[in-house]
Design an enzyme around this catalytic site. Structure first.
Site, short mmCIF file in Angstrom:
data_model
loop_
_atom_site.label_atom_id
_atom_site.label_comp_id
_atom_site.label_asym_id
_atom_site.label_seq_id
_atom_site.Cartn_x
_atom_site.Cartn_y
_atom_site.Cartn_z
N ASP A 11 0.86 -1.18 0.00
CA ASP A 11 0.00 0.00 0.00
C ASP A 11 0.89 1.24 0.00
O ASP A 11 1.64 1.47 0.96
CB ASP A 11 -0.90 -0.01 1.23
N ASP A 105 -2.97 2.56 -6.07
CA ASP A 105 -1.84 2.58 -5.14
C ASP A 105 -1.70 1.36 -4.24
O ASP A 105 -0.95 1.40 -3.26
CB ASP A 105 -1.92 3.83 -4.26
N GLU A 106 -2.37 0.27 -4.55
CA GLU A 106 -2.20 -0.91 -3.72
C GLU A 106 -2.43 -2.18 -4.53
O GLU A 106 -3.12 -2.18 -5.54
CB GLU A 106 -3.12 -0.87 -2.50
#
Length: 357
Positions: A11, A105-106
């Site tokens: 993350d 973003d993860e």
């Protein structure tokens, strides 16, 4: 436990804001928000310096500025974020092809069998975080465990720039002491309901029979029953399909006439089509979204028998749907337009790994 997997959840820390701080030294170590600064603006992301004041994503800009008077707003550069995410993915693929993007973003990574033939998932997570830092000057937090739920939970334990591990032999005691609002998948409303029922930590949740959880929480009861016991059989699936492709726009002033509404939707349709053309996909359904000043919203969809062939067809479908829009007096704060019912232009599906995440 049999057939345990080695799962990593990565993350990125305050991703949009961190990219802005990296690229603009004047913003480093300062409270910043990515998003619009107008009275109708919304925070898309906040730096950790801003989060200390209570600023968070999806918060109105007015409230954010009230909480943090020194807050600096910067316009989002989403194409830049997409390019950075592709660079991050390239690092993931050095270790495994089993990468499941969740958002920009993860991602989950299954490193049970990996390209480096490394036995330690913890070592892989360290290497990935180190490469992201050295190559991209960004920080990432990681969680390591034997399933997706626990890996995701672990990645939230030591943010930012942290690495947390939940070993199989530690999972049960960890879950029993974990506060109920720290369980991934249990939101604020559900957590408050559980607390009213005397469920404050995993220990109390584990005492509830499955039948009672199903009665109180519906189908989600299955999920709650399993996760408190560390059970999550979901595989890391790199072929997650994107179901729609769209965009929204909040206006600085309400739209109050039909001609302007149509013009704005046409402009958005042009931008959407230009971006969509870069994908190896086709769409059959066009959806319009309209949100009023009182936040009431409506959606209208139209599906073509064949794939939508052109921008002209998008405009034609938009016009047909707007013809159903009969109101004479309205105030519209937001419009959205999206394509769905997607398929690929050839028989071989484009892998998810080329999508933005």
């Amino acid at each position: 436990m049999e057939n345990l997997r080695k799962i990593i959840h990565i993350d990125m820390d305050a991703f949009y804001a961190s990219v802005e701080q990296r690229d603009n030294p004047a913003l480093r170590n300062k409270p910043i928000a990515v998003g619009g600064s107008s009275d109708r603006g919304v925070v898309a992301a906040a730096s950790y310096e801003a989060r200390k004041y209570g600023v968070h994503s999806a918060m109105s800009s007015v409230v954010a500025k009230r909480l943090c008077p020194d807050l600096i707003f910067t316009k989002g550069r989403y194409e830049v974020y997409a390019e950075v995410s592709r660079q991050i993915r390239a690092i993931f693929f050095e270790y495994t092809d089993l990468v499941e993007p969740l958002s920009l973003d993860e991602a989950y990574l299954d490193v049970t069998e990996n390209k480096k033939h490394m036995k330690s998932a913890i070592a892989i997570a360290r290497n990935i975080r180190s490469k992201i830092q050295s190559q991209l000057q960004l920080t990432a937090s990681a969680g390591v465990s034997y399933n997706k739920f626990l890996a995701k939970t672990a990645s939230d334990l030591d943010k930012p720039d942290g690495l947390s591990v939940i070993l199989p032999e530690e999972a049960m005691s960890f879950l029993e002491t974990l506060p109920i609002d720290k369980f991934y998948g249990i939101g604020k409303v559900t957590a408050e309901k559980m607390k009213r029922l005397g469920i404050f930590r995993g220990k109390e949740l584990k005492m509830w029979p499955k039948s009672d959880l199903l009665h109180m929480f519906g189908k989600s009861g299955h999920y709650y029953y399993n996760i408190v016991r560390g059970i999550d059989h979901r595989m890391v699936t790199p072929q997650r399909e994107r179901k729609s492709f769209g965009m929204e726009r909040t206006f600085s002033e309400d739209i109050t006439d039909f001609i302007t509404l149509q013009e704005k939707l046409f402009q958005m349709g042009e931008q959407l089509w230009e971006r969509f053309q870069k994908r190896q996909q086709q769409a059959k359904t066009l959806t319009l979204k309209i949100k009023y000043s009182d936040f009431h919203q409506i959606t209208r969809s139209k599906t073509s028998l064949e794939v939508i062939p052109s921008l002209e067809e998008i405009k034609s479908m938009t016009t047909e749907m707007l013809a159903e829009f009969k109101e004479d007096d309205f105030q519209i704060r937001l419009t959205g337009i999206s394509l769905s019912n997607l398929s690929y232009t050839d028989e071989k599906k484009e892998p998810q790994l080329t999508l933005r995440f």
